[in-house]
Design a protein around this motif. Structure first.
Motif, PDB file in Angstrom:
ATOM      1  N   ARG A  44       8.271  86.867   7.436  1.00 45.49           N
ATOM      2  CA  ARG A  44       8.815  85.516   7.616  1.00 45.49           C
ATOM      3  C   ARG A  44       9.003  84.884   6.239  1.00 45.49           C
ATOM      4  O   ARG A  44       8.078  84.825   5.427  1.00 45.49           O
ATOM      5  N   THR A  48      11.579  78.838   5.863  1.00 42.87           N
ATOM      6  CA  THR A  48      11.807  78.363   7.229  1.00 42.87           C
ATOM      7  C   THR A  48      10.528  77.880   7.906  1.00 42.87           C
ATOM      8  O   THR A  48      10.565  77.520   9.094  1.00 42.87           O
ATOM      9  N   ASP A  49       9.421  77.864   7.179  1.00 42.93           N
ATOM     10  CA  ASP A  49       8.167  77.419   7.794  1.00 42.93           C
ATOM     11  C   ASP A  49       8.277  75.994   8.332  1.00 42.93           C
ATOM     12  O   ASP A  49       7.760  75.682   9.412  1.00 42.93           O
ATOM     13  N   HIS A  50       8.970  75.131   7.592  1.00 42.27           N
ATOM     14  CA  HIS A  50       9.060  73.727   8.015  1.00 42.27           C
ATOM     15  C   HIS A  50      10.003  73.530   9.204  1.00 42.27           C
ATOM     16  O   HIS A  50      10.075  72.434   9.767  1.00 42.27           O
ATOM     17  N   GLU A  52       9.672  75.481  11.934  1.00 43.02           N
ATOM     18  CA  GLU A  52       9.003  76.086  13.077  1.00 43.02           C
ATOM     19  C   GLU A  52       9.121  75.188  14.312  1.00 43.02           C
ATOM     20  O   GLU A  52       9.216  75.675  15.440  1.00 43.02           O
ATOM     21  N   SER A  53       9.154  73.900  14.083  1.00 38.50           N
ATOM     22  CA  SER A  53       9.338  72.962  15.192  1.00 38.50           C
ATOM     23  C   SER A  53       9.958  71.691  14.638  1.00 38.50           C
ATOM     24  O   SER A  53       9.411  71.086  13.716  1.00 38.50           O
ATOM     25  N   ARG A  66      13.847  75.321  16.813  1.00 38.93           N
ATOM     26  CA  ARG A  66      13.026  76.151  15.937  1.00 38.93           C
ATOM     27  C   ARG A  66      13.928  77.153  15.245  1.00 38.93           C
ATOM     28  O   ARG A  66      14.821  77.733  15.879  1.00 38.93           O
ATOM     29  N   ARG A  68      13.492  80.545  12.637  1.00 38.38           N
ATOM     30  CA  ARG A  68      12.651  81.456  11.878  1.00 38.38           C
ATOM     31  C   ARG A  68      13.543  82.441  11.141  1.00 38.38           C
ATOM     32  O   ARG A  68      14.375  83.102  11.755  1.00 38.38           O
ATOM     33  N   SER A  81      16.278  81.905  16.461  1.00 33.82           N
ATOM     34  CA  SER A  81      16.252  80.446  16.559  1.00 33.82           C
ATOM     35  C   SER A  81      16.656  79.969  17.942  1.00 33.82           C
ATOM     36  O   SER A  81      17.261  80.700  18.724  1.00 33.82           O
TER      37      SER A  81
END
Length: 269
Positions: A44, A48-50, A52-53, A66, A68, A81
Motif C-alpha cells: 500500500r 493513499t492512507d488519508h 482510507e475513508s 475509499r 487504496r 476504490s
C-alpha cells in the motif's frame, strides 16, 4: 444508445436506492482484488492512507468513499476504490491495475457503477497503437472479438455506453465491454461472469508474456504514466466528485487514481 454524460443520466433518472447492488459489486471487486493480491507482491502506497475513508466534506451530499493505491515489483500502480451515495442512486467501484514495464501485456481496467442504471466497464488497456502494433492486436484483441460479439448478441437488454467525450471514446480498446442496463440488479450475474473471466484471462497473459528489453522499459513506463494521468484528469465524470465531495477532495482523488502523490518508487524506472 444514448449520448449522455454520467451526471445527465443520474439527474434525469432521479433518486433510486441502489444499496443492494453496490454491496454485491463491492464484494465482487474485493474477491478479484484478493486474487490479485495472492498472485503479486503488493505494498500500500502511503500517499493513499488519508483516503482510507472520506466523506462529503461538508457538501451535505451524504456520500462517502475509499481509495487504496498499491505498487510492487510487477505492478506500477493498482487502485482499489469505491465512491457511493447509493441511497440516492450513485455508486462506483474500481479495480485498475497498471503493470510495470518488464512486460507489455495490456493493463487491467475495471469499473462498475450505478447512476442509477447499471454500468459496466471492462477493458484490456492498450500499451501501443494497435493499428501499427499488429503483434499486440493479434495476440490480445482479435481472439477476444468473438466473445465481444457474443455478449452483445445474447444480451439485447444491454445498451452500449457511448460517452459524449471524444477523449473517453479514444481510450477504449476495440474489445472493451462498456454497457448500461436499466436494471442494475439484473446485470449482476453477467457482470460477475465477465469480470472473473477478464481477470483470469489477464493473469494467463502475464504468465505467458515475454520480457521487454531493458533499453525499452523507460519509454514504456513514461507512456503508461501519461495514459493513466490523462485518463484520470480528463474523465468527464470528475464533476460527480465535485458534486459529492467538493473540488479540493476531488483533485486529491484524481491524483490518487494516477499515482500523482505516490511515495514508493515505480518498478523498473
Amino acid at each position: 444508445m444514448s449520448l449522455k454524460y454520467v451526471q445527465e443520466h443520474l439527474d434525469e433518472a432521479g433518486p433510486s436506492d441502489v444499496t443492494a447492488t453496490f454491496a454485491e459489486w463491492q464484494a465482487l471487486v474485493q474477491r478479484l482484488k484478493d486474487k490479485v493480491a495472492a498472485r503479486f507482491e503488493l505494498t500500500r502506497d502511503p500517499s493513499t492512507d488519508h483516503l482510507e475513508s472520506f466523506d462529503d466534506g461538508g457538501t451535505g451530499s451524504g456520500a462517502r468513499g475509499r481509495v487504496r493505491g498499491y505498487t510492487g515489483p510487477e505492478i506500477d500502480w493498482m487502485v482499489h476504490s469505491f465512491m457511493e451515495n447509493s441511497a440516492q442512486g450513485f455508486c462506483n467501484v474500481h479495480l485498475t491495475i497498471w503493470l510495470g514495464p518488464h512486460i507489455k501485456v495490456p493493463h487491467f481496467g475495471m469499473a462498475l457503477g450505478c447512476f442509477p442504471q447499471g454500468w459496466l466497464y471492462l477493458d484490456s488497456v492498450p500499451r501501443s497503437y494497435l493499428a501499427t502494433d499488429t503483434e499486440s492486436f493479434d495476440r490480445y484483441y482479435e481472439p477476444l472479438n468473438e466473445r465481444w460479439e457474443q455478449v452483445q448478441r445474447d444480451n439485447p437488454w444491454l445498451e452500449p455506453f457511448v460517452s459524449r467525450s471524444a477523449f473517453v471514446r479514444a481510450g477504449l480498446s476495440p474489445t472493451a465491454f462498456c454497457y448500461m442496463g436499466a436494471d442494475a440488479a439484473q446485470m449482476t450475474p453477467l457482470v460477475t461472469e465477465l469480470a472473473e473471466e477478464h481477470l483470469d484471462r489477464w493473469l494467463g497473459w502475464i504468465d505467458e508474456a515475454e520480457q521487454v528489453p531493458a533499453e525499452e522499459r523507460a519509454a514504456l513506463a513514461a507512456d503508461d504514466e501519461a495514459v493513466r494521468r490523462n485518463i484520470a484528469e480528463r474523465d468527464p465524470a470528475n464533476v460527480m466528485g465535485d458534486r459529492y465531495f467538493g473540488a479540493e477532495t476531488t483533485q486529491r482523488l484524481v491524483r490518487a487514481l494516477w499515482g500523482g502523490d505516490r511515495v514508493l518508487p515505480r518498478p523498473g524506472v
